[in-house]
Design an enzyme around this catalytic site. Structure first.
Site, PDB file in Angstrom:
ATOM      1  N   ASP A 294      -7.442   0.684  -8.336  1.00  0.00           N
ATOM      2  CA  ASP A 294      -7.727   0.421  -7.042  1.00  0.00           C
ATOM      3  C   ASP A 294      -7.894   1.919  -6.473  1.00  0.00           C
ATOM      4  O   ASP A 294      -7.151   2.804  -6.597  1.00  0.00           O
ATOM      5  CB  ASP A 294      -6.675  -0.203  -6.434  1.00  0.00           C
ATOM      6  CG  ASP A 294      -6.280  -1.656  -7.004  1.00  0.00           C
ATOM      7  OD1 ASP A 294      -7.345  -2.015  -7.656  1.00  0.00           O
ATOM      8  OD2 ASP A 294      -5.374  -2.140  -6.497  1.00  0.00           O
TER       9      ASP A 294
ATOM     10  N   ASP B 147      -5.738   8.539  -6.707  1.00  0.00           N
ATOM     11  CA  ASP B 147      -6.194   8.362  -5.063  1.00  0.00           C
ATOM     12  C   ASP B 147      -4.727   8.517  -4.283  1.00  0.00           C
ATOM     13  O   ASP B 147      -5.245   8.647  -3.191  1.00  0.00           O
ATOM     14  CB  ASP B 147      -7.132   7.355  -4.907  1.00  0.00           C
ATOM     15  CG  ASP B 147      -6.576   6.065  -4.717  1.00  0.00           C
ATOM     16  OD1 ASP B 147      -5.828   5.782  -5.542  1.00  0.00           O
ATOM     17  OD2 ASP B 147      -7.202   5.260  -3.871  1.00  0.00           O
TER      18      ASP B 147
ATOM     19  N   ARG C  10       4.054  -4.347  -5.351  1.00  0.00           N
ATOM     20  CA  ARG C  10       3.756  -5.289  -4.387  1.00  0.00           C
ATOM     21  C   ARG C  10       5.131  -5.614  -3.711  1.00  0.00           C
ATOM     22  O   ARG C  10       5.264  -5.404  -2.412  1.00  0.00           O
ATOM     23  CB  ARG C  10       3.365  -6.689  -4.947  1.00  0.00           C
ATOM     24  CG  ARG C  10       3.265  -7.849  -4.323  1.00  0.00           C
ATOM     25  CD  ARG C  10       2.838  -9.133  -5.231  1.00  0.00           C
ATOM     26  NE  ARG C  10       1.717  -8.738  -6.227  1.00  0.00           N
ATOM     27  CZ  ARG C  10       1.824  -9.635  -7.232  1.00  0.00           C
ATOM     28  NH1 ARG C  10       2.532 -10.677  -7.182  1.00  0.00           N
ATOM     29  NH2 ARG C  10       0.965  -9.372  -7.910  1.00  0.00           N
TER      30      ARG C  10
ATOM     31  N   ASP D 181      -6.532   5.516 -12.568  1.00  0.00           N
ATOM     32  CA  ASP D 181      -6.094   4.583 -11.674  1.00  0.00           C
ATOM     33  C   ASP D 181      -7.227   3.500 -11.331  1.00  0.00           C
ATOM     34  O   ASP D 181      -8.446   3.760 -11.666  1.00  0.00           O
ATOM     35  CB  ASP D 181      -5.410   4.972 -10.573  1.00  0.00           C
ATOM     36  CG  ASP D 181      -4.926   4.015  -9.325  1.00  0.00           C
ATOM     37  OD1 ASP D 181      -4.151   2.926  -9.861  1.00  0.00           O
ATOM     38  OD2 ASP D 181      -5.121   4.029  -8.298  1.00  0.00           O
TER      39      ASP D 181
END
Length: 217
Positions: free
Chosen positions: A13, A172, A51, A11
């Site tokens: 971010d 994460d 988003r 991942d």
């Protein structure tokens, strides 16, 4: 599973680079302009979420209903603020352990990929100088379903030319761990996902992860 790990899918971010605060500040600015209460506690619910799904969570506190057109406009406004902020990222924003991990995996002939729901992945990688560091990049520009759907990780595995069982995902976010497992891959939970009991492996960060043991597990 017993299959050898031949590829690691990261991942972006919160794993390779920290953009959490950029997301928070962009959502906060948009929410403040709309008079919608928003704080870091609500922001935690947005981790690993797309988003539009993030916007839906924020709008739970709105004092009025928004049309689909208005929602799209809000999401675009937030993204504009976010792009401004990530335009200030540098190599100094790469998280501790990330570069060493990539170097180790390359030395072990393990393929590496990005699996991120973010449509801004190319911009972020360019800003931190890692555009050419990965064998494959799967991101929000190429998928329809965000995590916990496994689509982005399955795409990354396909781009690497590997079976899902031969891939390890580093995440994460709990939604990312869930997506990896749903795709038939193993998952290393770091950061907020380090305590996820369903993850195959656990470490507070890439800096403390024992990849030598993981690769031979």
């Amino acid at each position: 599973m017993g299959e050898k790990i031949l590829g690691v899918i990261f991942d972006l971010d919160g794993v390779i680079v920290s953009t959490d605060n950029c997301h928070y500040l962009a959502w906060k600015r948009m929410a403040d302009e709309e008079g919608i209460p928003f704080d870091r506690k609500v922001n935690e619910r947005l981790r690993g979420v797309s988003r539009m799904e993030s916007l839906a969570i924020i709008l739970e506190r709105a004092s009025r209903a928004y049309t689909q057109e208005e929602k799209l406009a809000l999401a675009e406004r937030k993204n504009g603020y976010y792009v401004q902020l990530i335009g200030q990222l540098t190599q100094n924003d790469i998280l501790p352990g990330a570069l060493d991990t990539l170097r180790l995996l390359k030395e072990q002939n393990v393929k590496v990929a990005i699996g991120s729901s973010s449509r801004n992945t190319p911009i972020i990688l360019r800003q931190i100088g890692l555009s050419d560091a990965f064998d494959a990049i799967a991101d929000g520009n190429a998928i329809r379903n965000s995590k916990p759907d496994p689509e982005v990780f399955l795409l990354a595995a396909r781009l690497l030319g590997l079976a899902p069982a031969n891939c390890l995902v580093v995440e994460d976010a709990d939604a990312g761990v869930q997506a990896a497992l749903a795709g038939g891959m193993r998952a290393l939970g770091v950061g907020s996902a380090a305590a996820n009991p369903t993850a195959t492996f656990h470490s507070q960060s890439l800096q403390t992860a024992d990849f030598a043991s993981i690769l031979n597990a």
